[in-house]
Design a protein around this motif. Structure first.
Motif, PDB file in Angstrom:
ATOM      1  N   ALA A 106      41.284  35.928  45.644  1.00 22.32           N
ATOM      2  CA  ALA A 106      40.934  35.466  44.299  1.00 22.32           C
ATOM      3  C   ALA A 106      40.178  34.151  44.228  1.00 22.32           C
TER       4      ALA A 106
ATOM      5  N   ALA B 240      41.129  35.690  38.108  1.00 18.68           N
ATOM      6  CA  ALA B 240      40.209  36.688  38.664  1.00 18.68           C
ATOM      7  C   ALA B 240      40.262  37.983  37.876  1.00 18.68           C
TER       8      ALA B 240
ATOM      9  N   GLN C 175      42.635  43.380  45.937  1.00 14.20           N
ATOM     10  CA  GLN C 175      41.350  43.034  45.316  1.00 14.20           C
ATOM     11  C   GLN C 175      40.901  44.122  44.358  1.00 14.20           C
TER      12      GLN C 175
ATOM     13  N   GLN D 142      40.212  43.815  40.388  1.00 15.16           N
ATOM     14  CA  GLN D 142      38.863  44.107  39.907  1.00 15.16           C
ATOM     15  C   GLN D 142      38.886  45.143  38.780  1.00 15.16           C
TER      16      GLN D 142
ATOM     17  N   LEU E 130      33.163  46.969  46.483  1.00 18.14           N
ATOM     18  CA  LEU E 130      33.104  46.975  45.014  1.00 18.14           C
ATOM     19  C   LEU E 130      33.440  48.363  44.497  1.00 18.14           C
TER      20      LEU E 130
END
Lengths: 134, 557
Positions: free
Chosen positions: B204, B246, B442, B446, B557
């Motif tokens: 983060a 984040a 993560q 996200q 991603l």
């Protein structure tokens, strides 16, 4: 015939680790049908330009919230100028004071998206600019 | 009347009420769906039926009693207020020292040092990668000489100091103790906190240097060294703050923070430390976000989960090992660049939720932080906000004033259940380090961040001044201007330090450190020797980079 998708490099320049905005924008651009190359953290201006040329992108989106934008963005713009890649559209997101926005836009940044900007605005802006370039 | 009769009567009464409500709803439908970020649908109202099966002693108990849901001290703020601690640091050590002394004069009770990015990533100010970053998001520190100036005329035996430093935490802690020694203050007298929470950097915050395994060794070296020599020092501040910034939800903030905490405890146990020796010095750091009641419940739930984990999973005996002590900062990501004065209100509500949640220390953000580093005037207003909460509005008169609220207790249970579900998943993956390595954490963050942004853009989530109640034109506001000469001066001082020290001492200290890093010794004493010889931060981290290598971020991603 289907249009060729717009290629965009989304990058974090400098040592700043705040990547929420960059990742959200990257995802939104991808959802809008663009091809996104996301660099991850800690890119130097040289690395940004090198990757942009290698990946043959039409747009570079740089995110920076550390306040180092006046040292790190001009080198990107200069290198693109030297490489005669002035048609690559550079957009910036982050916390950038007003005076600096004026300077950056005079020196080759197409637009600066400040906190509160929507991903829709960014998508529309890119589509419009890329359209003008073609 | 028996409980059974009571419940039947309540059920009947509620049914009758619901019929009425349903009729009313036909005429006047509700404005929207009411849902928390974690997915929980919020009911119209909460009542004693919500509390069925509730066990006061097991789930709440009195303040200061296990599982500490209602707070870690028996009298909470009646005895002592939280520490008012504004995170500050910019430019040079001189400028930051001035801001520190100003804040202490204004009634602030603890210091919190912000370091610039080169310092946080272990580069000296003249390193090529430090270009443009020196003195920007915090104070630049290259060597002991800077910390000497930073702490000048600040009595280190009287203030507690928190340092937001992670990858090079050991170096800054060594510098701090070395300066104290020069002031004639022993390590035993020092009070403060070092963030030293490397795991959240990978997910983060981004200021990692070394790979996870080597980083965990440094974390545990600090636990062991400080545990023995600096007994009142908080050896880590396990941080959910940045995870939330984040984009995580409240539940994820609790879960991923405690998941990291479990990894630290396990690493320390593996290194042979005894749980009740190091656990009382573990501290935490949370975010105070916008959903007021959810945040209050979050703090209470975090305390209860931690207490149970430490007692049941790790067999702690000392109650202090089970107490979750935490610092809070209001949510930077909720500040808006538009109509910045409105941020004062956001900050005040968020700060209030932290106090009602029983925080031990608090930073209130300044109204102008979506535009620039805060001006002195804005920081002062932020500090005054805390002072109003502390002294004017009565919320500090009794412990856990929202305890027993049907809604708060339901939310507390909900967050506990959902966070525990995540913790089980992290265990299945093989612990937090593994869950970070595979990108699980993560990706979860996200996904939440993206959903949040979409909700704002679709107006499912109203942000005053951004997607509703907007104003054209801008409010004028005086922003802090940075001195462009800072970087140059800092590099000059660094050169002087490099010239004026005993080169042989520096070289041998760095050589010894390198050797020790290859073995298994606690590295703190070696780092302390190097620091005292005025080896620079970049040199010390460079020596460790030689041995440990550097972490490469995986981007998915």
């Amino acid at each position: 015939m289907a249009e060729k998708p717009v290629r965009v490099l989304v990058g974090k320049v400098g040592l700043d680790g705040h990547d929420r905005g960059a990742k959200v924008v990257a995802q939104a651009l991808r959802d809008a049908g663009m091809e996104v190359i996301y660099t991850g953290l800690r890119q130097t201006p040289e690395q940004i330009v090198e990757t942009a040329l290698q990946e043959d992108v039409q747009v570079i989106g740089l995110s920076i919230l550390s306040g180092a934008h006046m040292q790190l963005l001009p080198p990107v713009l200069e290198m693109l100028h030297e490489q005669e890649s002035r048609d690559i559209i550079v957009i910036v997101g982050g916390i950038i004071p007003k005076d600096d926005i004026v300077y950056l836009k005079e020196n080759g940044v197409a637009e600066v998206f400040s906190p509160g900007s929507s991903t829709e605005e960014i998508v529309d802006f890119i589509k419009q600019k890329v359209g003008e370039n073609q | 009347m028996s409980n059974q009769n009571n419940r039947e009567e309540l059920n009947r009464a509620k049914q009758a009420w619901e019929e009425k409500v349903n009729k009313a709803l036909e005429k006047y439908p509700e404005r929207k769906e009411f849902k928390l970020d974690s997915g929980l649908e919020v009911d119209k109202v909460y009542d004693p039926l919500t509390m069925e099966g509730f066990d006061y002693l097991e789930q709440l108990n009195w303040p200061g009693e296990y599982p500490f849901t209602r707070g870690i001290q028996p009298t909470m703020y009646r005895g002592r207020l939280w520490t008012m601690r504004q995170y500050a640091g910019y430019g040079s050590a001189e400028e930051t020292n001035e801001r520190f002394r100003y804040l202490l004069d204004q009634g602030q009770t603890g210091l919190s040092v912000a370091f610039d990015l080169p310092t946080q990533i272990g580069y000296d100010s003249d390193h090529p990668l430090a270009r443009g970053e020196v003195g920007k998001v915090g104070v630049a520190v290259d060597s002991l000489a800077d910390i000497e100036i930073l702490m000048e005329k600040i009595p280190l035996d009287q203030v507690s100091t928190s340092m937001t430093i992670n990858a090079p935490a050991a170096v800054l802690l060594a510098m701090y103790t070395a300066v104290a020694e020069k002031q004639g203050i022993s390590m035993e007298q020092l009070k403060g906190t070092i963030q030293n929470d490397i795991l959240k950097e990978y997910v983060a915050r981004g200021t990692y240097i070394f790979p996870p395994r080597e980083s965990m060794r440094l974390v545990v070296d600090i636990f062991a060294f400080a545990g023995e020599k600096i007994p009142s020092w908080n050896t880590i501040s396990i941080s959910g703050y940045h995870i939330r910034e984040a984009g995580s939800t409240a539940v994820q903030e609790v879960a991923f923070t405690l998941g990291n905490a479990i990894a630290y405890v396990e690493a320390a146990l593996e290194a042979g430390l005894e749980v009740d020796r190091f656990a009382p010095r573990l501290s935490f750091f949370f975010n105070a976000h916008s959903n007021f009641f959810e945040e209050v419940a979050k703090f209470r739930a975090a305390r209860r989960i931690w207490a149970r984990l430490m007692k049941e999973r790790f067999g702690a005996q000392n109650p202090r090992s089970m107490m979750l002590r935490f610092h809070t900062q209001t949510a930077g990501c909720t500040l808006t660049a538009q109509q910045p004065d409105v941020n004062l209100m956001r900050v005040a509500f968020q700060a209030l939720s932290a106090v009602l949640g029983g925080t031990q220390s608090l930073h209130t953000n300044s109204r102008d932080e979506a535009l620039a580093l805060p001006s002195e005037q804005s920081v002062l207003l932020a500090l005054r906000t805390q002072q109003v909460i502390a002294h004017e509005i009565g919320v500090t008169d009794t412990a856990d004033p929202l305890g027993g609220s049907y809604y708060i207790e339901e939310l507390t249970n909900h967050i506990e259940t959902e966070a525990n579900r995540y913790l089980e998943r992290i265990d299945e993956i093989g612990g937090a380090v593994e869950a970070i390595d595979t990108g699980f954490i993560q990706q979860e963050i996200q996904a939440s961040a993206y959903r949040y942004q979409k909700e704002v853009e679709e107006q499912k989530r109203i942000v005053v001044g951004v997607n509703r109640f907007t104003e054209s034109g801008e409010q004028p506001i005086d922003l802090l201007k940075m001195d462009p000469a800072t970087s140059h001066r800092q590099v000059e001082r660094l050169k002087e330090v490099r010239l004026s020290r005993k080169q042989g001492e520096v070289a041998s200290a760095l050589q010894e450190l390198r050797k020790a890093a290859q073995g298994e010794d606690n590295l703190m004493p070696y780092i302390l020797t190097a620091v005292k010889a005025y080896a620079t931060l970049g040199e010390i981290c460079g020596a460790l980079r030689d041995v440990f290598g550097e972490y490469q971020q995986h981007v998915n991603l």
